[in-house]
Design a protein around this motif. Structure first.
Motif, PDB file in Angstrom:
ATOM      1  N   LEU A 128       0.331  -0.991  -0.187  1.00  0.00           N
ATOM      2  CA  LEU A 128      -0.348  -0.029   0.316  1.00  0.00           C
ATOM      3  C   LEU A 128       0.716   1.090  -0.151  1.00  0.00           C
ATOM      4  CD1 LEU A 128      -2.497  -1.165   2.413  1.00  0.00           C
ATOM      5  CD2 LEU A 128      -3.158  -0.981   0.316  1.00  0.00           C
ATOM      6  N   ALA A 129       1.696   1.396   0.769  1.00  0.00           N
ATOM      7  CA  ALA A 129       2.536   2.753   1.055  1.00  0.00           C
ATOM      8  C   ALA A 129       4.215   2.991  -0.623  1.00  0.00           C
ATOM      9  CB  ALA A 129       4.070   2.184   1.497  1.00  0.00           C
ATOM     10  N   ALA A 130       3.457   1.625  -1.173  1.00  0.00           N
ATOM     11  CA  ALA A 130       4.824   1.564  -2.560  1.00  0.00           C
ATOM     12  C   ALA A 130       3.550   2.413  -3.387  1.00  0.00           C
ATOM     13  CB  ALA A 130       4.763   0.846  -3.078  1.00  0.00           C
ATOM     14  N   LYS A 131       2.461   2.672  -3.283  1.00  0.00           N
ATOM     15  CA  LYS A 131       1.419   3.225  -3.900  1.00  0.00           C
ATOM     16  C   LYS A 131       1.617   4.397  -3.992  1.00  0.00           C
ATOM     17  CE  LYS A 131      -0.473  -0.599  -5.835  1.00  0.00           C
ATOM     18  NZ  LYS A 131       0.157  -1.294  -6.708  1.00  0.00           N
ATOM     19  N   VAL A 132       1.611   5.393  -3.416  1.00  0.00           N
ATOM     20  CA  VAL A 132       1.928   6.217  -2.527  1.00  0.00           C
ATOM     21  C   VAL A 132       3.389   6.655  -2.124  1.00  0.00           C
ATOM     22  CG1 VAL A 132      -0.180   6.459  -2.144  1.00  0.00           C
ATOM     23  CG2 VAL A 132       1.035   5.929  -0.661  1.00  0.00           C
ATOM     24  N   ASP A 133       4.305   6.234  -3.004  1.00  0.00           N
ATOM     25  CA  ASP A 133       5.533   6.460  -2.612  1.00  0.00           C
ATOM     26  C   ASP A 133       6.419   7.572  -2.477  1.00  0.00           C
ATOM     27  OD1 ASP A 133       5.454   5.665  -5.577  1.00  0.00           O
ATOM     28  OD2 ASP A 133       8.015   5.982  -5.163  1.00  0.00           O
ATOM     29  N   PHE A 134       5.494   8.125  -3.763  1.00  0.00           N
ATOM     30  CA  PHE A 134       5.823  10.134  -4.224  1.00  0.00           C
ATOM     31  C   PHE A 134       5.292  10.600  -3.352  1.00  0.00           C
ATOM     32  CE2 PHE A 134       1.281   9.524  -5.112  1.00  0.00           C
ATOM     33  CZ  PHE A 134       0.619  10.572  -4.917  1.00  0.00           C
ATOM     34  N   VAL A 135       5.119  10.725  -2.270  1.00  0.00           N
ATOM     35  CA  VAL A 135       3.981  11.279  -0.910  1.00  0.00           C
ATOM     36  C   VAL A 135       5.622  11.716   0.301  1.00  0.00           C
ATOM     37  CG1 VAL A 135       2.691  11.842   1.569  1.00  0.00           C
ATOM     38  CG2 VAL A 135       1.554  10.480  -0.828  1.00  0.00           C
ATOM     39  N   PHE A 136       5.721   9.982  -0.218  1.00  0.00           N
ATOM     40  CA  PHE A 136       7.157   9.804   1.141  1.00  0.00           C
ATOM     41  C   PHE A 136       8.083  10.328   0.415  1.00  0.00           C
ATOM     42  CE2 PHE A 136       3.882   6.580   2.259  1.00  0.00           C
ATOM     43  CZ  PHE A 136       4.245   6.227   3.417  1.00  0.00           C
ATOM     44  N   GLU A 137       8.030  10.402  -0.806  1.00  0.00           N
ATOM     45  CA  GLU A 137      10.275  10.813  -1.416  1.00  0.00           C
ATOM     46  C   GLU A 137       9.552  12.691  -0.959  1.00  0.00           C
ATOM     47  OE1 GLU A 137      11.610  11.960  -5.645  1.00  0.00           O
ATOM     48  OE2 GLU A 137      10.133  10.060  -5.365  1.00  0.00           O
ATOM     49  N   TRP A 138       8.403  13.625  -1.587  1.00  0.00           N
ATOM     50  CA  TRP A 138       8.092  14.419  -0.761  1.00  0.00           C
ATOM     51  C   TRP A 138       7.852  14.985   0.371  1.00  0.00           C
ATOM     52  CZ3 TRP A 138       3.543  17.144   1.169  1.00  0.00           C
ATOM     53  CH2 TRP A 138       3.410  19.190   1.386  1.00  0.00           C
ATOM     54  N   LEU A 139       7.493  13.996   1.274  1.00  0.00           N
ATOM     55  CA  LEU A 139       7.572  14.669   2.426  1.00  0.00           C
ATOM     56  C   LEU A 139       8.907  14.293   3.345  1.00  0.00           C
ATOM     57  CD1 LEU A 139       4.196  13.121   3.889  1.00  0.00           C
ATOM     58  CD2 LEU A 139       4.864  15.951   3.674  1.00  0.00           C
ATOM     59  N   PHE A 140       9.462  12.949   3.826  1.00  0.00           N
ATOM     60  CA  PHE A 140      10.884  12.618   3.848  1.00  0.00           C
ATOM     61  C   PHE A 140      11.646  12.309   3.261  1.00  0.00           C
ATOM     62  CE2 PHE A 140       7.487   9.419   5.638  1.00  0.00           C
ATOM     63  CZ  PHE A 140       7.103  10.642   7.049  1.00  0.00           C
ATOM     64  N   GLY A 141      11.474  12.679   1.493  1.00  0.00           N
ATOM     65  CA  GLY A 141      12.324  12.924   0.997  1.00  0.00           C
ATOM     66  C   GLY A 141      13.202  11.146   0.702  1.00  0.00           C
ATOM     67  N   PHE A 142      12.710  10.232   0.920  1.00  0.00           N
ATOM     68  CA  PHE A 142      12.955   9.141   0.618  1.00  0.00           C
ATOM     69  C   PHE A 142      13.307   8.667  -0.913  1.00  0.00           C
ATOM     70  CE2 PHE A 142      11.061   6.846   4.584  1.00  0.00           C
ATOM     71  CZ  PHE A 142      11.904   7.505   5.270  1.00  0.00           C
ATOM     72  N   THR A 143      14.174   8.153  -1.610  1.00  0.00           N
ATOM     73  CA  THR A 143      14.438   7.993  -2.647  1.00  0.00           C
ATOM     74  C   THR A 143      14.127   6.834  -3.355  1.00  0.00           C
ATOM     75  OG1 THR A 143      17.239   7.364  -2.041  1.00  0.00           O
ATOM     76  CG2 THR A 143      16.802  10.026  -3.162  1.00  0.00           C
ATOM     77  N   ASP A 144      14.009   5.906  -2.265  1.00  0.00           N
ATOM     78  CA  ASP A 144      13.666   4.395  -2.954  1.00  0.00           C
ATOM     79  C   ASP A 144      12.672   4.330  -2.072  1.00  0.00           C
ATOM     80  OD1 ASP A 144      13.986   1.309  -2.323  1.00  0.00           O
ATOM     81  OD2 ASP A 144      15.628   1.979  -3.684  1.00  0.00           O
ATOM     82  N   PRO A 145      11.635   3.688  -2.335  1.00  0.00           N
ATOM     83  CA  PRO A 145      10.177   3.078  -1.791  1.00  0.00           C
ATOM     84  C   PRO A 145      10.287   1.572  -1.022  1.00  0.00           C
ATOM     85  CG  PRO A 145      10.648   2.051  -3.953  1.00  0.00           C
ATOM     86  CD  PRO A 145      11.788   3.188  -4.122  1.00  0.00           C
ATOM     87  N   HIS A 146      11.646   0.928  -1.215  1.00  0.00           N
ATOM     88  CA  HIS A 146      11.493   0.255  -0.395  1.00  0.00           C
ATOM     89  C   HIS A 146      12.137   0.431   1.859  1.00  0.00           C
ATOM     90  CE1 HIS A 146      13.314  -1.965  -4.659  1.00  0.00           C
ATOM     91  NE2 HIS A 146      12.685  -3.296  -2.709  1.00  0.00           N
ATOM     92  N   VAL A 147      12.501   2.118   1.358  1.00  0.00           N
ATOM     93  CA  VAL A 147      12.798   2.617   3.092  1.00  0.00           C
ATOM     94  C   VAL A 147      11.078   2.834   3.584  1.00  0.00           C
ATOM     95  CG1 VAL A 147      14.036   3.996   4.030  1.00  0.00           C
ATOM     96  CG2 VAL A 147      15.339   3.237   1.369  1.00  0.00           C
ATOM     97  N   VAL A 148      10.259   2.680   2.367  1.00  0.00           N
ATOM     98  CA  VAL A 148       9.693   2.864   3.819  1.00  0.00           C
ATOM     99  C   VAL A 148       9.105   1.823   4.751  1.00  0.00           C
ATOM    100  CG1 VAL A 148       6.866   3.043   3.171  1.00  0.00           C
ATOM    101  CG2 VAL A 148       8.113   4.062   1.214  1.00  0.00           C
ATOM    102  N   ALA A 149       9.414   0.926   4.046  1.00  0.00           N
ATOM    103  CA  ALA A 149       9.340  -0.632   5.295  1.00  0.00           C
ATOM    104  C   ALA A 149       9.468  -0.158   6.748  1.00  0.00           C
ATOM    105  CB  ALA A 149      10.302  -1.457   4.697  1.00  0.00           C
ATOM    106  N   PHE A 150      10.773   1.236   6.796  1.00  0.00           N
ATOM    107  CA  PHE A 150      10.961   1.454   7.883  1.00  0.00           C
ATOM    108  C   PHE A 150       9.877   1.273   8.871  1.00  0.00           C
ATOM    109  CE2 PHE A 150      13.205   3.493  11.438  1.00  0.00           C
ATOM    110  CZ  PHE A 150      14.058   2.893  12.216  1.00  0.00           C
ATOM    111  N   PRO A 151       9.361   2.777   8.703  1.00  0.00           N
ATOM    112  CA  PRO A 151       9.008   3.584   9.822  1.00  0.00           C
ATOM    113  C   PRO A 151       7.743   2.476   9.370  1.00  0.00           C
ATOM    114  CG  PRO A 151       8.338   4.779   7.394  1.00  0.00           C
ATOM    115  CD  PRO A 151       9.687   3.710   7.652  1.00  0.00           C
ATOM    116  N   ILE A 152       6.824   1.656   8.854  1.00  0.00           N
ATOM    117  CA  ILE A 152       5.924   0.602   8.792  1.00  0.00           C
ATOM    118  C   ILE A 152       6.538  -0.234   9.477  1.00  0.00           C
ATOM    119  CG2 ILE A 152       4.830  -1.180   7.369  1.00  0.00           C
ATOM    120  CD1 ILE A 152       4.490   0.446   5.045  1.00  0.00           C
ATOM    121  N   THR A 153       7.465  -1.069   9.636  1.00  0.00           N
ATOM    122  CA  THR A 153       7.629  -1.520  10.897  1.00  0.00           C
ATOM    123  C   THR A 153       8.201  -1.336  11.836  1.00  0.00           C
ATOM    124  OG1 THR A 153       9.255  -2.952   8.737  1.00  0.00           O
ATOM    125  CG2 THR A 153       9.537  -3.397  11.735  1.00  0.00           C
TER     126      THR A 153
END
Length: 384
Positions: free
Chosen positions: A275-300
């Motif tokens: 689900l997070a990968a579907k909106v990875d652009f939001v995480f890139e804009w808010l957090f500056g993540f350059t790779d969608p895999h990193v979203v797994a960290f805050p979720i975990t």
């Protein structure tokens, strides 16, 4: 007969809704993992959480309960109240003694503050709405030392410190929001004391304690504080096992080596990362993540920050994490610190389980603020 039908009818909507949710959830997970594997994974995850997480947290609670009782017995709490009141009050709207809870949770984990809060000589300084917000305040510093040191070991130094500053901002937001929510819902909590003990009772306890020898005072403080820690450790078992198991089965995937489900602990359907990968652009804009895999960290980190930091070495090795991601993950990992799995248990231990939803909302917002602040602070640092 008609009255019986009407009486039964009021339970049907809730019953049907519950059954639908259960069938959809377990049907989805079972279809992905296989029913035997799903059941084995749930049981093994719960068992491992009990042995390696709950008992670990209980050990922390016992030790911190003993230490906090020593601090109370020998006047450290009163001293900190006087010294830090000017700082804690304007920033966190908490008494100075709350800083002791921040130190304890930073050095250990979230539930350490409950061991401290259960002591009357500590809680007497708080109004109820402040006392309840200790759940958010303590969680924001939980496992802070472990997270920061772990990130430094990965080869980063400044980024984790920037993340720590972001976590402090998130703590302010979460604590203040929780106090606002509680005060709005229960205005009487603003004036009611969190402790039912009177100052005279506290003075009598202190006077009785001072009549004992130094050795007995230390021994009694250690044992009484340790017993309190055991009670707290037992009270967090349902929250940790149930909530953490749910979050982890929705976060992790199949066996990494084979890509298949084996029924081992900590396997899952990876629904939350998907689900997070579907909106990875939001995480890139808010957090500056350059790779969608990193979203797994805050979720975990929602369920267990210890599990989240375990992802970091692999992410760094794959080149998915840079200095900005380290700063953001330090901030959000430290601030959230597995709050979904501990807030229910912590508030239950304090006697305010019904306020869990407010605590979760406040802390979700606080963690997001921590990550955003860390991102922009690192951005400004990198521009220097």
């Amino acid at each position: 007969m008609e009255n019986k039908s009407k009486g039964l009818g009021k339970y049907i909507p809730d019953g049907v809704t519950c059954l639908v949710i259960m069938v959809v959830f377990f049907g989805y997970v079972g279809s992905r993992m296989g029913v035997p594997n799903m059941l084995n994974t749930i049981m093994k995850t719960a068992h491992d959480l009990l042995l390696n997480t709950v008992f670990y947290l209980m050990g922390i609670c016992v030790l911190m309960g003993a230490v906090s009782k020593i601090f109370v017995e020998f006047g450290v709490v009163s001293l900190m109240e006087k010294l830090l009141r000017p700082l804690m009050k304007p920033i966190f709207n908490l008494p100075g003694v709350a800083s002791l809870g921040a130190v304890m949770t930073f050095l250990s984990d979230n539930p350490a503050i409950i061991s401290l809060a259960s002591n009357k000589q500590f809680s007497m300084y708080f109004k109820k709405y402040q006392f309840i917000s200790l759940t958010n305040f303590g969680t924001a510093f939980g496992m802070g030392l472990i997270v920061i040191v772990f990130m430094i070991v990965q080869g980063f130094f400044v980024a984790p410190l920037i993340g720590f500053a972001g976590a402090c901002v998130g703590c302010i937001v979460s604590t203040r929001l929780m106090q606002h929510f509680v005060a709005k819902a229960y205005p009487e909590y603003v004036t009611e004391c969190a402790c039912d003990a009177t100052p005279e009772m506290i003075k009598e306890e202190k006077a009785e304690g001072k009549q004992k020898t130094m050795f007995l005072r230390i021994l009694d403080a250690l044992l009484d504080g340790g017993k309190t820690g055991v009670d707290v450790g037992v009270s967090i078992i349902p929250g940790v096992i149930i909530i953490s198991s749910l979050v982890m089965i929705l976060t992790f995937g199949a066996d990494k080596a084979t890509g298949e489900y084996t029924g081992a602990a900590y396997q899952g359907v990876e629904l939350l990362p998907w689900l997070a990968a579907k909106v990875d652009f939001v995480f890139e804009w808010l957090f500056g993540f350059t790779d969608p895999h990193v979203v797994a960290f805050p979720i975990t980190a929602l369920g267990a920050v210890g599990a989240a930091i375990g992802l970091v070495p692999g992410f760094v090795e794959q080149g998915w994490m840079d200095g900005n991601a380290i700063a953001v993950c330090t901030a959000i990992g430290m601030c959230w610190s597995g709050f979904l799995s501990t807030h229910t248990a912590m508030l239950d231990a304090l006697g305010y389980r019904h306020l869990t939803s407010k605590a979760i909302i406040a802390h979700t917002i606080g963690g997001l603020c921590a990550a955003i602040v860390a991102h922009w602070a690192y951005f400004l640092f990198s521009m220097c």
